[in-house]
Design an enzyme around this catalytic site. Structure first.
Site, PDB file in Angstrom:
ATOM      1  N   GLU A   5      -7.407   2.487  -4.496  1.00 13.31           N
ATOM      2  CA  GLU A   5      -8.374   1.388  -4.667  1.00 13.31           C
ATOM      3  C   GLU A   5      -9.322   1.663  -5.830  1.00 13.31           C
ATOM      4  O   GLU A   5      -9.692   0.763  -6.585  1.00 13.31           O
ATOM      5  CB  GLU A   5      -9.213   1.214  -3.401  1.00 13.31           C
ATOM      6  CG  GLU A   5      -8.440   0.714  -2.206  1.00 13.31           C
ATOM      7  CD  GLU A   5      -9.316   0.797  -0.957  1.00 13.31           C
ATOM      8  OE1 GLU A   5      -9.945  -0.220  -0.619  1.00 13.31           O
ATOM      9  OE2 GLU A   5      -9.393   1.877  -0.349  1.00 13.31           O
ATOM     10  N   HIS A  35       5.343 -13.463  -8.750  1.00 10.51           N
ATOM     11  CA  HIS A  35       4.308 -14.205  -7.995  1.00 10.51           C
ATOM     12  C   HIS A  35       4.009 -13.527  -6.656  1.00 10.51           C
ATOM     13  O   HIS A  35       3.570 -14.184  -5.713  1.00 10.51           O
ATOM     14  CB  HIS A  35       4.711 -15.652  -7.734  1.00 10.51           C
ATOM     15  CG  HIS A  35       5.216 -16.374  -8.946  1.00 10.51           C
ATOM     16  ND1 HIS A  35       4.413 -17.130  -9.757  1.00 10.51           N
ATOM     17  CD2 HIS A  35       6.466 -16.418  -9.486  1.00 10.51           C
ATOM     18  CE1 HIS A  35       5.138 -17.638 -10.762  1.00 10.51           C
ATOM     19  NE2 HIS A  35       6.394 -17.209 -10.616  1.00 10.51           N
ATOM     20  N   SER A  84     -11.421   6.470   8.884  1.00 14.75           N
ATOM     21  CA  SER A  84     -12.568   5.648   9.249  1.00 14.75           C
ATOM     22  C   SER A  84     -13.317   6.333  10.377  1.00 14.75           C
ATOM     23  O   SER A  84     -12.702   6.941  11.257  1.00 14.75           O
ATOM     24  CB  SER A  84     -12.087   4.273   9.695  1.00 14.75           C
ATOM     25  OG  SER A  84     -13.091   3.648  10.478  1.00 14.75           O
ATOM     26  N   LYS A  94      -6.963   3.865  11.163  1.00 10.97           N
ATOM     27  CA  LYS A  94      -6.915   3.586   9.737  1.00 10.97           C
ATOM     28  C   LYS A  94      -6.690   4.796   8.862  1.00 10.97           C
ATOM     29  O   LYS A  94      -7.113   5.897   9.165  1.00 10.97           O
ATOM     30  CB  LYS A  94      -8.221   2.894   9.305  1.00 10.97           C
ATOM     31  CG  LYS A  94      -8.281   1.483   9.833  1.00 10.97           C
ATOM     32  CD  LYS A  94      -9.501   0.766   9.374  1.00 10.97           C
ATOM     33  CE  LYS A  94      -9.663   0.841   7.893  1.00 10.97           C
ATOM     34  NZ  LYS A  94     -10.414  -0.266   7.341  1.00 10.97           N
TER      35      LYS A  94
END
Ligand code: ARG
Length: 440
Positions: free
Chosen positions: A297, A163, A284, A290
Site C-alpha cells: 500500500e 479494465h 490488526s 487480518k
C-alpha cells in the site's frame, strides 16, 4: 516593535553591513536543514578546488597541504558531532569555510576563484549522481528479483485483465516480466539522467567565470566528472539535472504504485492469488483475521510525494532569469529528499517481489472457462481451450506463451546484468576519485 536581531557573526559578506540580519529572516532563508546532508559533497568540492588553486600557483604547496588536512578534519569533526553547523552562517559552504579557519590561516584563500553559486551547484550534482547510480542499481536488483520469479512461474496460468475485468488467460511469469521491463527502463532512465548530472560546474564562480588562471577541466577530472561546464551562466543556474532526476523518480514511483496496487489486490482474500512475505505485512490490534499489505500500500501511496517533488522543482525553476537566484535554494529539499525516498521504495519493492508466493488453485479457480460458457464453442476441441492451456497458444514474440516468456526473461536478465555492470563501473570510478581526495 523593532525586529529581533540575531547576534552579529562575521561571515564572508558581513563587512559592508552595520546591522545584524533579522532573526526571523535568518530562519526563513537558511538552508541548513538540507545542507547538513551535503557536508561530504561540499568538502570533496573544496578538496578538488584547492588542488586546482595549487596548480595555478594561487596556493603554495604548504597552504594546499594545510587546507587539505584541515578540510578532512572538518569533515571528521562534523561527522563525529565534534562540530555543528551554525544557522547564522546560512549554508554548508560558509560553515565549512568557517570551521576550516580553526585549522589553518590559509582558509580564507580557498574561496579564491569560486563562489557559493558554483559550490552549491557542485554539491547538488555530486549528490544527484550518487543517488542516480543507487537508483539504477536498485532498479536492476528489482528487475532481477522479478525475473527470477517470472522464470519460476512461466507456466502458471492466471487471468489477465483489461479494465480490471478478466480478459484472457496469461501466466504469472508473463505478468512479472512486464513489471521487470518497467524496472529496466527506470534503470536506463536513471543512467541517462546520470550522464547529464555528471558535469562539473566548478570554476563558473559567481556567474561569469574568473580572471584567475584556473582550469575547470582539471577540477572536473579530480572529481571524476565526465567533463566541465560549457557556459558559466548556465553552470550556476542549471537545475535541469534535479528536475530530470526527480522525473525519473516520479516515473519509477508511478510504476511501483501500480505494482503495489496489484500486490494489494491479488493478495486480498477476494482474489487470493498471492501471499505476501509476512515480514512485509502487519496485523490488526482488534481484527485478528487480518493481514494488512502495508508495504504494498505504501508503494502505491508514495507516488504522490515523488510526483510532488518534481512539480516543486519545476515550479521553482519556471520563469527564473539567468543566472543564480536565491529561489534555486528551494529546489534543494525536493531533490535531497526525493532521491533517497525513491531508492528506498525500489528496495522495498524488490523485497516484496522476491517474497511473493502464488496460490495456483486460486488462480485456476478464477480463470474464465470460455469453452464451457459459450455455446459457439460447442464443436471445437474443448481441451485446447482449457484456460490453463490458452497462454501456450500466444506464441508471437513477447506474448504469453511460456516458451516466449522464458526467452524474454533470459534476454531481460542479460540486459539487467549489463546495466548493473555499467552502474558498477561508474560507481567504482567515482569512489576511487573521492577516496583519493578524502584520504591522506
Ligand atoms: N544557500 C544558498 C543555496 O542553497 C547558497 C548559494 C548562495 N549564494 C548567494 N549568492 N547567496 O542556494
Amino acid at each position: 516593535m523593532p525586529a529581533a536581531r540575531s547576534p552579529r557573526v562575521a561571515n564572508p559578506w558581513s563587512g559592508r553591513f552595520s546591522e545584524a540580519p533579522d532573526q526571523a529572516f535568518l530562519a526563513f532563508s537558511s538552508s541548513l536543514a538540507e545542507d547538513a546532508r551535503l557536508v561530504r559533497e561540499d568538502v570533496l568540492g573544496s578538496l578538488a578546488h584547492a588542488a586546482t588553486l595549487r596548480d595555478a600557483g594561487i596556493l603554495t604547496a604548504d597552504e594546499h597541504r594545510d587546507i587539505t588536512i584541515g578540510l578532512r578534519a572538518v569533515l571528521a569533526d562534523l561527522e563525529a558531532g565534534r562540530a555543528q553547523l551554525r544557522e547564522e552562517l546560512e549554508d554548508v559552504h560558509m560553515n565549512v569555510e568557517t570551521l576550516l579557519g580553526k585549522y589553518t590561516a590559509a582558509a580564507g584563500k580557498l574561496h579564491t576563484a569560486r563562489s557559493r553559486n558554483d559550490q552549491v551547484a557542485l554539491d547538488l550534482r555530486l549528490f544527484a549522481r550518487r543517488h542516480l547510480l543507487a537508483l539504477a542499481e536498485a532498479e536492476c536488483a528489482l528487475a532481477d528479483a522479478l525475473l527470477a520469479k517470472a522464470a519460476q512461474h512461466a507456466d502458471l496460468a492466471m487471468p489477465g485483465y483489461t479494465h480490471l475485468q478478466p480478459a484472457q488467460p496469461i501466466t504469472l511469469g508473463h505478468a512479472l516480466h512486464a513489471h521487470a521491463e518497467r524496472a529496466l527502463r527506470d534503470a536506463e532512465r536513471a543512467l541517462d539522467a546520470f550522464a547529464r548530472a555528471n558535469v562539473s560546474p566548478l570554476g563558473a564562480a559567481a556567474l561569469a567565470g574568473t580572471s584567475y588562471p584556473i582550469d575547470p577541466r582539471a577540477t572536473a577530472t579530480r572529481l571524476a566528472f565526465d567533463r566541465a561546464f560549457e557556459n558559466s551562466l548556465d553552470a550556476v543556474s542549471d537545475r535541469d539535472f534535479a528536475a530530470e532526476a526527480l522525473s525519473v523518480c516520479a516515473i519509477a514511483a508511478v510504476h511501483l504504485s501500480g505494482f503495489g496496487e496489484e500486490l494489494t489486490l491479488f493478495s486480498s482474500p477476494a482474489y487470493g492469488f498471492l501471499r505476501l512475505p509476512e515480514p512485509l505485512t502487519t496485523g490488526s490490534s482488534i481484527m485478528p483475521q487480518k493481514r494488512n499489505p502495508d508495504a504494498a500500500e505504501l508503494l502505491r501511496g508514495r507516488a504522490g510525494r515523488s510526483m510532488g517533488a518534481l512539480i516543486a522543482v519545476l515550479g521553482t525553476l519556471k520563469g527564473l532569469p539567468l543566472a543564480y537566484n536565491r529561489d534555486l535554494q528551494e529546489a534543494k529539499a525536493p531533490l535531497l529528499n526525493g532521491l533517497p525516498y525513491c531508492v528506498e521504495g525500489v528496495r522495498i519493492a524488490r523485497a516484496l517481489a522476491s517474497g511473493i508466493e502464488p496460490v495456483p488453485e486460486r488462480m485456476r479457480a478464477a480463470l474464465l472457462d470460455l469453452a464451457r460458457k459459450h455455446p459457439a464453442f460447442i464443436d471445437i476441441d474443448v481441451a485446447a481451450f482449457a484456460p490453463d492451456r490458452v497462454p501456450a497458444r500466444k506464441t508471437t514474440p513477447g506474448g504469453a506463451a511460456p516458451d516466449r516468456v522464458r526467452e524474454a526473461v533470459k534476454a531481460a536478465q542479460r540486459r539487467a546484468k549489463e546495466l548493473a555492470s555499467t552502474v558498477r563501473a561508474h560507481a567504482q570510478r567515482i569512489e576511487a576519485a573521492e577516496r583519493a581526495l578524502l584520504q591522506a
